[in-house]
Enzyme design. Sequence first.
Site, PDB file in Angstrom:
ATOM      1  N   ASN A 188      -8.998   1.282   8.719  1.00  0.00           N
ATOM      2  CA  ASN A 188     -10.348   1.187   9.480  1.00  0.00           C
ATOM      3  C   ASN A 188     -10.438   0.881  11.050  1.00  0.00           C
ATOM      4  O   ASN A 188     -11.478   0.867  11.493  1.00  0.00           O
ATOM      5  CB  ASN A 188     -11.220  -0.086   8.761  1.00  0.00           C
ATOM      6  CG  ASN A 188     -10.664  -1.231   9.054  1.00  0.00           C
ATOM      7  OD1 ASN A 188      -9.571  -1.245   9.336  1.00  0.00           O
ATOM      8  ND2 ASN A 188     -11.519  -2.372   8.479  1.00  0.00           N
ATOM      9  N   HIS A 248      -4.462   5.707  -1.390  1.00  0.00           N
ATOM     10  CA  HIS A 248      -5.143   5.704  -0.002  1.00  0.00           C
ATOM     11  C   HIS A 248      -4.236   5.855   1.145  1.00  0.00           C
ATOM     12  O   HIS A 248      -4.295   6.213   2.184  1.00  0.00           O
ATOM     13  CB  HIS A 248      -5.821   4.313   0.093  1.00  0.00           C
ATOM     14  CG  HIS A 248      -6.922   4.241   1.157  1.00  0.00           C
ATOM     15  ND1 HIS A 248      -7.770   5.366   1.265  1.00  0.00           N
ATOM     16  CD2 HIS A 248      -7.478   3.341   1.834  1.00  0.00           C
ATOM     17  CE1 HIS A 248      -8.845   4.876   2.009  1.00  0.00           C
ATOM     18  NE2 HIS A 248      -8.608   3.782   2.404  1.00  0.00           N
ATOM     19  N   ASN A 250     -13.160   5.369   5.879  1.00  0.00           N
ATOM     20  CA  ASN A 250     -13.177   4.339   6.886  1.00  0.00           C
ATOM     21  C   ASN A 250     -12.147   4.820   7.980  1.00  0.00           C
ATOM     22  O   ASN A 250     -12.336   4.445   9.141  1.00  0.00           O
ATOM     23  CB  ASN A 250     -12.618   2.930   6.365  1.00  0.00           C
ATOM     24  CG  ASN A 250     -13.701   2.339   5.684  1.00  0.00           C
ATOM     25  OD1 ASN A 250     -15.020   2.612   5.516  1.00  0.00           O
ATOM     26  ND2 ASN A 250     -13.341   1.530   4.877  1.00  0.00           N
ATOM     27  N   TYR A 299       0.730  -1.113   0.099  1.00  0.00           N
ATOM     28  CA  TYR A 299      -0.113  -0.035   0.016  1.00  0.00           C
ATOM     29  C   TYR A 299       0.944   1.428   0.003  1.00  0.00           C
ATOM     30  O   TYR A 299       0.424   2.481  -0.067  1.00  0.00           O
ATOM     31  CB  TYR A 299      -1.003  -0.078   1.296  1.00  0.00           C
ATOM     32  CG  TYR A 299      -1.813  -0.977   1.504  1.00  0.00           C
ATOM     33  CD1 TYR A 299      -2.934  -1.233   0.524  1.00  0.00           C
ATOM     34  CD2 TYR A 299      -1.745  -1.810   2.377  1.00  0.00           C
ATOM     35  CE1 TYR A 299      -3.980  -2.397   0.424  1.00  0.00           C
ATOM     36  CE2 TYR A 299      -2.735  -3.105   2.404  1.00  0.00           C
ATOM     37  CZ  TYR A 299      -3.647  -3.204   1.532  1.00  0.00           C
ATOM     38  OH  TYR A 299      -4.552  -4.324   1.550  1.00  0.00           O
TER      39      TYR A 299
END
Length: 189
Positions: free
Chosen positions: A64, A22, A108, A17
């Site tokens: 999240n 994100h 989130n 990631y």
Amino acid sequence: MKNKVLVVGLGNPEGKYFQTYHNVGFLCVDKLAAELGAEFKKKGNQLLAKCDFGFILKPLTYMNLSGQAVQAVTRKHAITNVIVIVDDLYIDKGNIRVSFGGSGGGHNGLRSINEIFGKDYTKIRVGIKPAASPQGEKAPNNMADYVLSKIQKDDNLAIDKAVEAALMLVRGESLAKVQGVFNATNLHS
């Protein structure tokens, strides 16, 4: 120092990631820490850097569950002034929006912080909105795939603007002044 500040960059800790849309929050606080000469150290479920205004945080809890790390640091260090830097799908690339309180807007990480820490914090939202390509292709249909895709080399993600806004806030500029500087450029988004 009487009022410590916690600047949080949201992202996901796993290597796949690291350079995705994100994880723009992580990229912003990496740049902020580098500018201030602050080093991140692993402490439980977080990477934390101490600096002159307080702390910079990268939660290692996955997006999240970001609220868990925010709550842990704010409780331990008695911090009430929190600034969260986060990606935003509804703001054009190259722009940021600074706001206080309110909802998580479907994000989130912000939802987790709102549920665990509360809504009384400043948000610096960094635009990652996909645009139609010059060849007439539409923006991606699956936004979950898009936010987890790699950042393109030619993308202007306003990381410098987000860092500048955070620095203005931690140095005592009013929210209204920072909003006036940065939000005025977002009228078309």
